[in-house]
Design a protein around this motif. Structure first.
Motif, short mmCIF file in Angstrom:
data_model
loop_
_atom_site.label_atom_id
_atom_site.label_comp_id
_atom_site.label_asym_id
_atom_site.label_seq_id
_atom_site.Cartn_x
_atom_site.Cartn_y
_atom_site.Cartn_z
N VAL A 146 -114.17 57.04 29.21
CA VAL A 146 -113.75 58.48 29.78
C VAL A 146 -112.12 58.68 29.57
O VAL A 146 -111.57 57.97 30.02
N SER A 147 -111.89 59.58 28.88
CA SER A 147 -110.69 59.93 28.37
C SER A 147 -109.94 61.27 28.81
O SER A 147 -110.66 61.87 29.27
N ALA A 168 -112.00 62.70 21.16
CA ALA A 168 -113.64 62.75 21.48
C ALA A 168 -114.17 61.75 20.54
O ALA A 168 -115.28 61.31 21.31
N GLN A 169 -114.05 61.51 19.44
CA GLN A 169 -114.75 60.45 18.54
C GLN A 169 -114.47 58.96 19.27
O GLN A 169 -115.48 58.21 19.19
N ALA A 170 -113.38 58.85 20.07
CA ALA A 170 -113.37 57.43 20.64
C ALA A 170 -113.83 57.49 22.07
O ALA A 170 -113.73 56.45 22.74
N SER A 171 -114.44 58.62 22.47
CA SER A 171 -114.75 58.63 23.83
C SER A 171 -116.15 59.21 24.11
O SER A 171 -116.83 59.82 23.48
N ASP A 172 -116.64 58.71 25.47
CA ASP A 172 -118.14 59.11 25.58
C ASP A 172 -117.70 60.67 26.21
O ASP A 172 -118.48 61.77 26.06
N ILE A 173 -116.71 60.76 27.17
CA ILE A 173 -116.48 61.95 27.84
C ILE A 173 -114.94 62.16 27.71
O ILE A 173 -114.14 61.33 27.99
N LEU A 174 -114.58 63.41 27.22
CA LEU A 174 -113.03 63.61 27.08
C LEU A 174 -112.54 64.77 27.78
O LEU A 174 -113.23 65.98 27.76
N HIS A 175 -111.71 64.57 28.88
CA HIS A 175 -111.13 65.74 29.76
C HIS A 175 -110.01 66.31 29.19
O HIS A 175 -109.08 65.52 29.00
N VAL A 176 -109.85 67.47 28.78
CA VAL A 176 -108.64 68.12 28.34
C VAL A 176 -108.19 69.06 29.27
O VAL A 176 -108.81 70.11 29.74
N PHE A 177 -107.15 68.95 29.72
CA PHE A 177 -106.30 69.77 30.62
C PHE A 177 -105.19 70.62 30.01
O PHE A 177 -104.29 70.27 29.22
N VAL A 178 -105.44 71.99 30.20
CA VAL A 178 -104.67 72.73 29.61
C VAL A 178 -103.40 73.45 30.82
O VAL A 178 -103.92 74.01 31.76
N LEU A 179 -102.28 73.49 30.35
CA LEU A 179 -101.24 73.87 31.36
C LEU A 179 -101.48 75.31 31.98
O LEU A 179 -101.76 76.11 31.26
N SER A 180 -101.56 75.42 33.03
CA SER A 180 -101.90 76.55 33.85
C SER A 180 -100.70 77.48 34.17
O SER A 180 -100.86 78.82 34.15
N GLU A 181 -99.40 76.91 34.11
CA GLU A 181 -98.53 77.61 34.27
C GLU A 181 -97.97 78.83 33.32
O GLU A 181 -98.03 78.26 32.13
N ASP A 182 -97.65 79.84 33.64
CA ASP A 182 -97.20 80.82 32.65
C ASP A 182 -95.71 81.05 32.43
O ASP A 182 -94.83 81.78 32.65
N LEU A 183 -95.32 79.83 31.85
CA LEU A 183 -93.80 79.59 31.43
C LEU A 183 -93.87 79.63 29.96
O LEU A 183 -92.70 79.47 29.22
N SER A 184 -94.76 79.99 29.14
CA SER A 184 -94.88 80.04 27.47
C SER A 184 -95.08 81.46 27.18
O SER A 184 -95.64 82.37 27.70
N VAL A 185 -94.83 81.43 25.92
CA VAL A 185 -95.09 82.81 25.34
C VAL A 185 -96.32 83.24 25.19
O VAL A 185 -96.63 84.49 25.40
#
Length: 342
Positions: A146-147, A168-185
C-alpha cells in the motif's frame, strides 16, 4: 491592569511595523508576510503582545517576557479566535513553540504533531484531525503493498500521470492525495477532478483530499513562501511526521512515492527531509521526472505555455482530459488570469 486591543496596520505604518518586528525578534520569532490581520495588546502605550492571522491560521504570536503566563495571552488568542470564527471558518490552527503549548491547550487547542523544540502544530475545531483520520480509515483496504502520493497538480500533467502510473504498477493499492487548499491558480475542485479523470484507467488508485493537514500553508508555509532552508526543513519535518505517524497508519501505507525535484529548491529539501524522517518505518521512492523535448514536464511549464498562448503545444505535456479542460470556457478563464498575473 487594564489592557487595550488595537489593530496594527503593519503594511501602512512604518512605526507599527517596526514596533511589531521588534517584539517578534525579542520573542525569538521571525516575521511573516503571509498575514492578513495583525493585532496588538497594549498596557498603556506599551505593546506587550501581538498576534496575526492568515485565514484560519494564527501566526506570529509574541508576548513580552514579563507578561507571559497571565491574562495577556488568553486575551490575545481569544480575540484572534473570534476573528477567525467570525470570518466563517469552523477550525483554527496555530504553530507555536513547546513552551507555549499549555497556554493554547487551556483555550481548547489540541496538539497534532511537533518537531523537537522548534515547532508544535495545534488546532481547535469542531470536526478536526481525528475526524479526518476516521474518514480515511473507512477507505482503508488491506493489501500487501500500500503506497501513497501527495501532489498539488496545478494543473495535472503527463508528469503527474507518469508518477502515479509508475507507483500504481509497484503497488497493490495506491492512495493519491490532492492538495485541498486554494492557493493555486487552478482551484482545488478543478485539480481534484483533473486527477480523477487522468487516473480513471488505474483501478488500484484511490483519490483523497488532503484537508488542512498535508503540504498545506498550515503545515508547510515555506513550501509556498520560499523562505530559507532552515524554516523549510522544520516545516518539511512537520509534514513528514504527520504523514508517517497519522495518515499512513490510518490507511496502512508503507511506501511513499515522490517525483525527483531538479527544479524546486524547497521541494528538493522537502524530499531529503522526508527520507530522513521516515527512517526504517516507511520507504521513500523517488521517481525520475518525465521529459518532453529535453525538458522536464512540470505544471509550471504548462502554466508558462498558457501565459504565452501556446495552448496548441500542450498536448505533449498534459493528458487529453486536462487538455480538454484547458480549452474549455472555464480553462480559458484561468488562462486569462494567468496572463494578468504576468
Amino acid at each position: 491592569m487594564d489592557y487595550s486591543i488595537q489593530r496594527m496596520w503593519i503594511r501602512r505604518s512604518r512605526n507599527a511595523r517596526e514596533e511589531w518586528e521588534k517584539l517578534l525578534i525579542a520573542a525569538g520569532i521571525r516575521s511573516e508576510e503571509q498575514v492578513e490581520y495583525t493585532v496588538g495588546i497594549y498596557a498603556g502605550e506599551k505593546l506587550v503582545a501581538t498576534g496575526s492571522r492568515h485565514q484560519n491560521v494564527l501566526k506570529c504570536i509574541a508576548v513580552c517576557r514579563q507578561y507571559t503566563g497571565g491574562e495577556v495571552i488568553s486575551l490575545l488568542i481569544s480575540h484572534l479566535m473570534t476573528e477567525v470564527f467570525e470570518a466563517g471558518f469552523v477550525s483554527c490552527y496555530v504553530y507555536t513553540k513547546p513552551q507555549s503549548v499549555m497556554s493554547f491547550a487551556y483555550l481548547g487547542f489540541k496538539e497534532i504533531e511537533r518537531v523537537g523544540d522548534d515547532l508544535v502544530f495545534m488546532e481547535k475545531a469542531v470536526h478536526g484531525f481525528n475526524d479526518f483520520l476516521d474518514k480515511l480509515r473507512t477507505r482503508k483496504i488491506e493489501a500487501q503493498s500500500v503506497s501513497g502520493i501527495v501532489m498539488n497538480a496545478n494543473p495535472f500533467t503527463l508528469g503527474h500521470q507518469y508518477l502515479i502510473e509508475k507507483a500504481a504498477q509497484a503497488s497493490d493499492i495506491l492512495h493519491v492525495f490532492v492538495l485541498s487548499e486554494d492557493l493555486s491558480v487552478f482551484p482545488a475542485h478543478v485539480r481534484m477532478e483533473l486527477v480523477r479523470k487522468g487516473t480513471s484507467h488505474l483501478k488500484n488508485v484511490m483519490i483523497h483530499e488532503t484537508g488542512d493537514y498535508m503540504v498545506s500553508a498550515k503545515t508547510f508555509p515555506s513550501y509556498f513562501l520560499k523562505e530559507d532552508k532552515d524554516v523549510t526543513e522544520i516545516q518539511a519535518s512537520l509534514d513528514a511526521k504527520i504523514f508517517r505517524n497519522h495518515i499512513a497508519k490510518a490507511l496502512g501505507i508503507t511506501t511513499r512515492f515522490v517525483g525527483e525535484e531538479p527544479l524546486s529548491f524547497a521541494t528538493n529539501i522537502y524530499n531529503e527531509v522526508m527520507k530522513k524522517e521516515f527512517g526504517d518505518e516507511m520507504k521513500l521512492v523517488i521517481i525520475p521526472r518525465m521529459e518532453s523535448d529535453g525538458e522536464v514536464i512540470s505544471a509550471s511549464r504548462v502554466r508558462a505555455y498558457l501565459k504565452e498562448d501556446r495552448v496548441h503545444e500542450l498536448r505533449s505535456l498534459v493528458p487529453e482530459t486536462t487538455y480538454e479542460f484547458l480549452v474549455s470556457d472555464e480553462g480559458k478563464k484561468i488562462q486569462e488570469k494567468l496572463k494578468i498575473s504576468k
